[in-house]
Write a protein that holds these residues in place. Structure first.
Motif, PDB file in Angstrom:
ATOM      1  N   UNK A 131      55.486  26.297 -48.301  1.00 36.98           N
ATOM      2  CA  UNK A 131      55.728  25.684 -49.524  1.00 36.98           C
ATOM      3  C   UNK A 131      56.939  26.263 -49.907  1.00 36.98           C
ATOM      4  N   UNK A 132      57.906  25.046 -50.086  1.00 37.62           N
ATOM      5  CA  UNK A 132      59.460  25.500 -50.291  1.00 37.62           C
ATOM      6  C   UNK A 132      59.510  25.910 -51.783  1.00 37.62           C
ATOM      7  N   UNK A 133      60.383  26.895 -51.895  1.00 36.42           N
ATOM      8  CA  UNK A 133      60.700  27.297 -53.283  1.00 36.42           C
ATOM      9  C   UNK A 133      61.682  26.343 -54.168  1.00 36.42           C
ATOM     10  N   UNK A 134      61.726  26.415 -55.074  1.00 35.70           N
ATOM     11  CA  UNK A 134      62.324  25.615 -56.109  1.00 35.70           C
ATOM     12  C   UNK A 134      63.948  26.472 -56.142  1.00 35.70           C
ATOM     13  N   UNK A 135      63.944  27.654 -56.155  1.00 37.44           N
ATOM     14  CA  UNK A 135      64.946  28.439 -56.379  1.00 37.44           C
ATOM     15  C   UNK A 135      65.107  29.675 -55.756  1.00 37.44           C
ATOM     16  N   UNK A 136      66.168  30.467 -55.254  1.00 35.44           N
ATOM     17  CA  UNK A 136      66.017  31.684 -54.558  1.00 35.44           C
ATOM     18  C   UNK A 136      67.514  32.013 -54.968  1.00 35.44           C
ATOM     19  N   UNK A 137      67.762  33.508 -54.689  1.00 32.02           N
ATOM     20  CA  UNK A 137      69.051  34.030 -54.546  1.00 32.02           C
ATOM     21  C   UNK A 137      70.104  33.480 -53.378  1.00 32.02           C
ATOM     22  N   UNK A 138      69.297  33.633 -52.111  1.00 33.06           N
ATOM     23  CA  UNK A 138      70.173  33.239 -51.044  1.00 33.06           C
ATOM     24  C   UNK A 138      69.281  32.186 -50.131  1.00 33.06           C
ATOM     25  N   UNK A 139      70.204  31.225 -49.802  1.00 29.62           N
ATOM     26  CA  UNK A 139      69.571  30.350 -48.885  1.00 29.62           C
ATOM     27  C   UNK A 139      70.505  30.627 -47.459  1.00 29.62           C
ATOM     28  N   UNK A 140      69.749  30.743 -46.187  1.00 27.91           N
ATOM     29  CA  UNK A 140      70.193  30.876 -45.210  1.00 27.91           C
ATOM     30  C   UNK A 140      69.661  29.730 -44.366  1.00 27.91           C
ATOM     31  N   UNK A 156      59.730  42.327 -46.036  1.00 30.49           N
ATOM     32  CA  UNK A 156      60.255  42.143 -47.336  1.00 30.49           C
ATOM     33  C   UNK A 156      59.486  40.904 -47.957  1.00 30.49           C
ATOM     34  N   UNK A 157      58.796  41.339 -48.978  1.00 30.66           N
ATOM     35  CA  UNK A 157      58.038  39.813 -49.739  1.00 30.66           C
ATOM     36  C   UNK A 157      58.898  39.074 -50.247  1.00 30.66           C
ATOM     37  N   UNK A 158      60.149  39.120 -50.536  1.00 30.06           N
ATOM     38  CA  UNK A 158      61.045  38.152 -50.845  1.00 30.06           C
ATOM     39  C   UNK A 158      62.003  37.276 -49.950  1.00 30.06           C
ATOM     40  N   UNK A 159      61.478  37.792 -48.686  1.00 25.66           N
ATOM     41  CA  UNK A 159      61.981  36.800 -47.734  1.00 25.66           C
ATOM     42  C   UNK A 159      60.906  35.825 -46.884  1.00 25.66           C
ATOM     43  N   UNK A 160      61.512  34.667 -47.027  1.00 27.82           N
ATOM     44  CA  UNK A 160      60.710  33.427 -46.218  1.00 27.82           C
ATOM     45  C   UNK A 160      61.204  32.845 -45.202  1.00 27.82           C
ATOM     46  N   UNK A 161      60.715  32.553 -44.219  1.00 29.90           N
ATOM     47  CA  UNK A 161      60.969  31.836 -42.978  1.00 29.90           C
ATOM     48  C   UNK A 161      60.479  30.540 -43.007  1.00 29.90           C
ATOM     49  N   UNK A 162      61.324  29.389 -42.873  1.00 28.47           N
ATOM     50  CA  UNK A 162      60.662  28.054 -42.904  1.00 28.47           C
ATOM     51  C   UNK A 162      61.066  27.399 -41.693  1.00 28.47           C
ATOM     52  N   UNK A 163      60.189  27.148 -40.761  1.00 34.18           N
ATOM     53  CA  UNK A 163      60.567  26.284 -39.337  1.00 34.18           C
ATOM     54  C   UNK A 163      60.525  24.970 -39.778  1.00 34.18           C
ATOM     55  N   UNK A 164      60.746  24.196 -38.522  1.00 37.14           N
ATOM     56  CA  UNK A 164      61.034  22.775 -38.550  1.00 37.14           C
ATOM     57  C   UNK A 164      61.255  22.059 -39.514  1.00 37.14           C
ATOM     58  N   UNK A 165      62.513  22.790 -40.236  1.00 34.67           N
ATOM     59  CA  UNK A 165      62.926  22.358 -41.648  1.00 34.67           C
ATOM     60  C   UNK A 165      64.433  22.244 -41.559  1.00 34.67           C
ATOM     61  N   UNK A 166      64.727  20.966 -41.469  1.00 31.41           N
ATOM     62  CA  UNK A 166      66.354  20.388 -41.302  1.00 31.41           C
ATOM     63  C   UNK A 166      66.942  20.350 -42.719  1.00 31.41           C
ATOM     64  N   UNK A 167      68.013  21.378 -42.934  1.00 36.99           N
ATOM     65  CA  UNK A 167      69.101  21.406 -43.841  1.00 36.99           C
ATOM     66  C   UNK A 167      69.660  20.042 -43.764  1.00 36.99           C
ATOM     67  N   UNK A 199      69.680  20.632 -49.676  1.00 34.13           N
ATOM     68  CA  UNK A 199      68.437  19.651 -49.388  1.00 34.13           C
ATOM     69  C   UNK A 199      67.937  19.989 -48.210  1.00 34.13           C
ATOM     70  N   UNK A 200      66.537  19.964 -48.196  1.00 38.57           N
ATOM     71  CA  UNK A 200      66.048  20.366 -46.798  1.00 38.57           C
ATOM     72  C   UNK A 200      65.036  19.217 -46.620  1.00 38.57           C
ATOM     73  N   UNK A 232      60.542  18.668 -41.310  1.00 37.36           N
ATOM     74  CA  UNK A 232      60.311  17.792 -40.246  1.00 37.36           C
ATOM     75  C   UNK A 232      58.843  17.355 -39.920  1.00 37.36           C
ATOM     76  N   UNK A 233      57.747  18.022 -40.490  1.00 36.79           N
ATOM     77  CA  UNK A 233      56.400  17.916 -40.190  1.00 36.79           C
ATOM     78  C   UNK A 233      55.765  16.612 -41.132  1.00 36.79           C
ATOM     79  N   UNK A 234      56.325  16.683 -42.442  1.00 36.73           N
ATOM     80  CA  UNK A 234      56.085  15.518 -43.207  1.00 36.73           C
ATOM     81  C   UNK A 234      57.042  14.475 -43.482  1.00 36.73           C
ATOM     82  N   UNK A 235      58.340  14.670 -43.325  1.00 34.78           N
ATOM     83  CA  UNK A 235      59.672  13.931 -43.622  1.00 34.78           C
ATOM     84  C   UNK A 235      59.842  13.996 -45.127  1.00 34.78           C
ATOM     85  N   UNK A 236      59.129  14.880 -45.866  1.00 33.53           N
ATOM     86  CA  UNK A 236      59.489  14.851 -47.252  1.00 33.53           C
ATOM     87  C   UNK A 236      60.897  15.876 -47.520  1.00 33.53           C
ATOM     88  N   UNK A 237      61.639  15.302 -48.568  1.00 35.42           N
ATOM     89  CA  UNK A 237      62.729  16.206 -48.682  1.00 35.42           C
ATOM     90  C   UNK A 237      62.652  17.188 -49.866  1.00 35.42           C
TER      91      UNK A 237
END
Length: 515
Positions: free
Chosen positions: A5-14, A223-234, A248-249, A252-257
Motif C-alpha cells: 500500500x503506497x503511502x500518500x506522504x513520507x519524509x524521504x523517498x528513495x 524500523x517501522x517507519x521504513x517501507x520497501x516497495x518492489x516492482x515499483x517504477x518511479x 510519481x510511482x 508494475x503489478x497493476x499498472x496503476x500510478x
C-alpha cells in the motif's frame, strides 16, 4: 519490509535499493529515528532477506532463478547470461544483468557494447564481486576533507574485511611475487595487499557476501517507519516551487500510478537510470549524463610454478571464483588498478592428465582510468523508450589516444605480472569489450560550484533543485580505476547525514515548541 500500500506522504523517498540507496535508509534510521522512508525498486525481490547477495543462495537452481529474475523488463531485454560470451565476440551479459537493446554505440564512436544493468531488490549489489578498494592519488576527491572518515563509515555499512580468504592456498606467495615486481618506490597504502572485500566467513566456514541487506542492517529492517516497495517504477520526480516534492510511482503489478509526496527525494538508481529519471522529470542541468566513464579492462591468467600439491587436510572448503583476492592499487605512475584472483579451475582447458591444484591458477585483471570528457555521455530523447517505457539511454563514448595508450600499457604490464607469478595461460591477454567493468561513473557528478560541469554539490544535492539528492557511482567526479562501490557509499553517507541532521533538528524543535 516488503509493503504494497503506497503511502500518500513520507519524509524521504528513495528511488533504488542498491547499496547507496540503502546507505541513505540506514543512516536516516540511525540518526533520525522516526523519519518515514519509502524505498522504491523497479525489480522484484529475489533473495531472503531482501537485497541479499545471490551467491549466498545455497541451491544452484534457486540462485539461477534469482539471477534470471534480475535481468530486466521482460522479453524486450536482451538476456544473454554467459560470462564467456564477450570473448567469443557475442554481446553477452553476466548472470543477473541485462544489456541495452540499442543505442550502446554510434558510428565513429567506441560506445559501450556490453553496458549492463540489474533490476532487483539490492540492485547490482546482489551480483557483484564485493571488491571495496579505496581510491588513491588522483582517484581521490580532493575537495572532500572528510573523505577518509566517510570511507571508514562505508566500510562499516558494507561489512568490509580483508581476512575472509586467508585460508586460501598460496595467497601469500602470490602477493610476495607481485610485491617484488611492483612495490619499489610505493608508499604503504599503494603496495600490494589483500583486497578489501564486502564478505565475511562464518564460524562454520561458509562465506557470506554483502548485499544491500548488510547495508540496510537490522536497524533499518526493524524500523517501522521504513517501507520497501518492489516492482515499483518511479516515472517522475515531482518538482513544485523549484523544489523536489515527491515522486510519481507506477505499480508494475497493476499498472496503476501513485503520487507519493516527500520532503526529500533521493534518486539512487544507477549511473544510467538516475540521469534517465531526472531527464524524464524535466531536471536537466548542463552536466546531466556527461563525463560518463567506464574502466577499460584487460585480463589474463597465469599458473603458479613450483607449487607443492595440497595436503589432504588443506583448508580448501569455500574456495570460489574469487578466492585469494589480492590488490595492486592504482597510482598516477601506473594508472590502472589490479584485481588478482586465485581460481579453482583453469579458464582455458588444460590436458586431461594435467590436473589443476585449487588456487594455483591466478586470474589477473587490470582496470584502466579514463580521460574525462563532457562528450562522453548518456543522452535521452523523446523518440526512444526502453522496456519500461522510460526514455532509453543512448551512449556516446570514445576512447582518447591517451586511453588507448593506457590500455596498451596495461596489456604489457599484465603480461609482465603473469610471468612474474608463474607461467601465463594462453597466448596473450584479452581486452574486454567496453562496459564490461560495470563501473560506470560521472553521469551525475559532484562538484564544488554550479559551473555546468557537475550535477550536484558536495552533499549530493542537485544544483538548482533543493531537496533532490542523487546517489550511486554516477556521483563520483574523478577518473577512477578501482572498484567504485565503497566510494559511492561514502558519498551517500555524506548526503544522508545532511538530510538526517535537518530532520532531527526540526523534530527536536517541534518537541520543544510543544513542551
Amino acid at each position: 519490509m516488503n509493503a504494497r500500500r503506497y503511502p500518500a506522504t513520507v519524509d524521504v523517498v528513495i528511488v533504488g535499493s542498491g547499496p547507496t540507496g540503502s546507505a541513505y535508509a540506514r543512516i536516516l534510521s540511525e540518526r533520525a529515528p522516526g523519519t518515514t522512508i519509502a524505498m522504491f525498486e523497479v525489480g522484484p525481490t529475489v533473495s531472503d532477506p531482501p537485497g541479499a547477495h545471490v551467491k549466498n543462495i545455497a541451491d544452484p537452481a534457486e540462485r539461477a532463478r534469482a539471477q534470471v529474475a534480475s535481468e530486466g523488463p521482460g522479453e524486450r531485454g536482451e538476456k544473454v547470461a554467459s560470462p564467456g560470451a564477450a570473448k567469443a565476440g557475442v554481446r553477452g551479459a553476466r548472470p543477473g544483468t541485462f544489456l541495452l537493446e540499442e543505442g550502446y554505440a554510434f558510428d565513429g564512436e567506441d560506445g559501450m557494447p556490453v553496458a549492463a544493468m540489474s533490476s532487483n531488490v539490492g540492485g547490482m549489489a546482489a551480483h557483484w564481486t564485493g571488491a571495496c578498494p579505496r581510491p588513491n592519488d588522483s582517484e581521490r576527491i580532493g575537495f572532500l576533507d572528510d573523505l577518509d572518515e566517510l570511507l571508514d563509515e562505508a566500510d562499516r555499512l558494507l561489512g568490509v574485511t580483508t581476512d575472509a580468504f586467508d585460508s586460501a592456498p598460496f595467497g601469500a606467495i602470490v602477493r610476495e611475487r607481485l610485491s617484488a615486481a611492483v612495490d619499489a618506490g610505493r608508499v604503504d597504502r599503494t603496495k600490494v595487499q589483500r583486497m578489501p572485500l564486502a564478505v565475511h566467513r562464518r564460524e562454520d566456514g561458509r562465506l557470506v557476501w554483502s548485499g544491500s541487506d548488510i547495508v540496510l542492517g537490522e536497524v533499518t529492517r526493524s524500523n517501522p517507519a521504513f517501507s520497501l516497495f518492489d516492482e515499483s517504477l518511479a516515472v517522475r520526480v515531482l518538482v513544485e516551487g523549484g523544489r523536489a516534492a515527491g515522486v510519481v510511482v507506477r505499480d508494475l503489478r497493476s499498472g496503476a500510478e501513485h503520487v507519493v509526496r516527500a520532503r526529500y527525494v533521493v534518486v539512487a538508481a544507477d549511473a544510467l537510470r538516475t540521469p534517465q529519471l531526472l531527464w524524464a522529470s524535466g531536471v536537466r542541468p548542463e552536466a546531466l549524463g556527461r563525463y560518463l566513464n567506464d574502466q577499460a579492462q584487460v585480463v589474463y591468467a597465469s599458473r603458479l610454478r613450483d607449487m607443492p600439491p595440497l595436503a589432504e587436510d588443506a583448508p580448501t572448503a569455500g574456495l570460489a571464483e574469487y578466492s585469494g583476492v589480492s590488490w595492486v592499487p592504482f597510482t598516477d605512475d601506473m594508472p590502472f588498478h589490479g584485481q588478482i584472483m586465485q581460481l579453482d579451475a583453469s579458464p582455458i582447458p588444460l590436458a586431461e592428465d594435467d590436473p589443476v591444484v585449487p588456487g594455483s591458477i591466478v586470474g589477473l585483471g587490470l582496470f584502466c582510468a579514463k580521460d574525462l570528457r563532457a562528450e562522453d555521455r548518456v543522452a535521452f530523447d523523446d523518440d526512444h523508450v526502453d522496456g519500461y517505457g522510460m526514455p532509453a539511454p543512448r551512449i556516446h563514448y570514445r576512447l582518447t589516444d591517451r586511453d588507448q595508450e593506457v590500455v596498451e600499457r596495461a596489456r604489457r604490464e599484465i603480461t609482465r605480472l603473469a610471468e612474474v607469478i608463474g607461467d601465463p595461460v594462453g597466448d596473450q591477454p584479452f581486452t574486454l569489450p567496453l562496459g564490461s567493468s560495470l563501473h560506470y561513473q560521472g553521469s551525475t557528478r559532484m562538484g564544488l560550484v554550479d559551473d555546468g560541469t557537475s550535477v550536484c554539490d558536495v552533499d549530493s544535492e542537485v544544483w538548482g533543485v533543493p531537496d533532490l539528492f542523487v546517489a550511486g557511482n554516477g556521483v563520483i567526479p574523478t577518473a577512477t580505476a578501482c572498484n567504485p562501490t565503497v566510494t559511492s557509499v561514502a558519498l551517500a553517507v555524506r548526503g544522508a547525514r545532511k538530510i538526517a541532521s535537518v530532520l532531527a533538528r526540526d523534530r527536536s524543535a517541534a518537541v520543544s515548541a510543544s513542551a
